[in-house]
Write an enzyme that holds these catalytic residues in place. Structure first.
Site, PDB file in Angstrom:
ATOM      1  N   HIS A 204       0.828  -1.211   0.000  1.00  0.00           N
ATOM      2  CA  HIS A 204       0.000   0.000   0.000  1.00  0.00           C
ATOM      3  C   HIS A 204       0.869   1.272   0.000  1.00  0.00           C
ATOM      4  O   HIS A 204       0.788   2.104  -0.898  1.00  0.00           O
ATOM      5  CB  HIS A 204      -0.898   0.020   1.242  1.00  0.00           C
ATOM      6  CG  HIS A 204      -1.802  -1.157   1.393  1.00  0.00           C
ATOM      7  ND1 HIS A 204      -2.859  -1.427   0.547  1.00  0.00           N
ATOM      8  CD2 HIS A 204      -1.823  -2.141   2.328  1.00  0.00           C
ATOM      9  CE1 HIS A 204      -3.489  -2.526   0.951  1.00  0.00           C
ATOM     10  NE2 HIS A 204      -2.883  -2.982   2.015  1.00  0.00           N
TER      11      HIS A 204
HETATM   12  O1  RIB Z   1      -5.118   0.537   4.468  1.00  0.00           O
HETATM   13  C1  RIB Z   1      -3.727   0.465   4.318  1.00  0.00           C
HETATM   14  C2  RIB Z   1      -3.063   1.537   5.102  1.00  0.00           C
HETATM   15  O2  RIB Z   1      -3.348   1.359   6.485  1.00  0.00           O
HETATM   16  C3  RIB Z   1      -1.523   1.495   4.997  1.00  0.00           C
HETATM   17  O3  RIB Z   1      -1.036   2.796   5.143  1.00  0.00           O
HETATM   18  C4  RIB Z   1      -1.123   0.662   6.173  1.00  0.00           C
HETATM   19  O4  RIB Z   1       0.182   1.003   6.654  1.00  0.00           O
HETATM   20  C5  RIB Z   1      -2.156   1.072   7.189  1.00  0.00           C
HETATM   21  O5  RIB Z   1      -1.693   2.257   7.822  1.00  0.00           O
END
Ligand code: RIB
Ligand code: CA
Length: 320
Positions: free
Chosen positions: A251
């Protein structure tokens, strides 16, 4: 001329991978890394930033500044089940044959300047040059906007890992973690009049780091690849169990990659707002990506990803 970047992060596992990618990308000059509570309590986040920087052993590490330790309105909600009790896949519990910690507590050299003050100070220097890459809840960013909206509008843009538009949520059927953790902050950022790029689950769920690729590079013994294997072990196990994939979603590294090469993604303009009060829909990013009939666009939303190009970029810069 490398692009000036501040990385705002709630250093959890994929945040750490994002720090590695950012620091290994010559197109970027990481001026500061700011911490915010999210995946893990702020103290763990700050320690994890320094542990990650120590792995890199960068000759001139960026300034590291503590930010907000709780959302604007909502209660704190961590993601220990995914990122581990320490927020970094529990690498702080790892010991070698002699019983010594594999990843000892780092010398924490946090800036005396609060993250919000640092963001505002740097935003005002050389307008339209600084990009903020936000990969955690938007609490620090919203505090800066509340404090001095005009100065924040001199940012070049904010690239946000957050939201979900057409592929469902990861903390509820309709909400993504970063936005859900502090929806009030996210709405303040949406209303701030700053150029925004959303990097939502719609594309980050295509950004899979294969477990066998991690093991192959870790087997070569490099410090970075070994750290990636160590800190993602629990994160990959979560993905195997709950997402049916043999790897983990990148992500936050994808948000950094968009700052490096925006041609990796396709974006559409949209008016994005955030549900802050719904019993079932709090944290939902509300937008119609098919038309602009619901208001003047305030953001560009990533809708497609060149998966091969991104995976290759990450492998070459972080694992190899
Ligand atoms: O939904 C994914 C996000 O939430 C990413 O930034 C992960 O690190 C969590 O913070
Ligand atoms: Ca994050």
């Amino acid at each position: 001329m490398p692009g000036r970047v501040i990385l705002d992060t709630d250093t959890g596992v994929d945040d750490a991978l994002a720090i590695l990618l950012a620091m290994r990308s010559p197109e970027l000059r990481i001026e500061a890394i700011t911490g915010v509570s999210g995946n893990t309590p702020l103290d763990h986040c700050m320690r994890n930033i320094h542990i990650t920087l120590d792995v890199l052993d960068a000759p001139s590490p960026p300034e590291v500044a503590r930010g907000e330790d709780r959302p604007l309105v909502r209660e704190l909600a961590f993601a220990g089940d995914i990122h581990g009790d320490d927020g970094l896949g529990d690498v702080t519990r790892m010991k070698d044959a002699s019983g010594a910690r594999v990843y000892p507590d780092p010398v924490q050299r946090d800036s005396p300047v609060h993250a919000v003050d640092l963001i505002l100070e740097r935003a005002g220097q050389n307008p339209d040059e600084l990009t903020l890459v936000a990969v955690g809840p938007l609490t620090n960013v919203a505090r800066a906007v509340m404090r001095d909206p005009d100065r924040m509008r001199s940012l070049r843009e904010i690239i946000i890992m957050g939201g979900t538009f057409e592929t469902g949520g990861n903390v509820s059927p309709v909400a993504e973690f970063n936005i859900h953790a502090d929806p009030h902050a996210a709405q303040i950022v949406c209303d701030a009049g700053i150029p925004l790029v959303f990097v939502p689950l719609d594309v980050t769920r295509q950004a899979l780091l294969d477990a066998e690729l991690i093991d192959r590079h870790a087997g070569e013994g490099g410090a970075r690849a070994t750290f990636v294997r160590d800190c993602t072990a629990r994160y990959v196990a979560f993905h195997r169990r709950n997402r049916g994939v043999n790897g983990c979603f990148l992500h936050d590294p994808l948000a950094v990659a968009v700052a490096v090469r925006e041609d990796l993604v396709t974006t559409v303009p949209a008016r994005v707002d955030v549900e802050t009060a719904g019993d079932l829909t709090t944290g939902m990013t509300v937008a119609d990506l098919r038309s602009q009939r619901w208001g003047e666009p305030n953001a560009r939303v990533c809708t497609a990803l060149d998966v091969q190009a991104f995976t290759r970029l990450f492998e070459e810069r972080v694992l190899a």
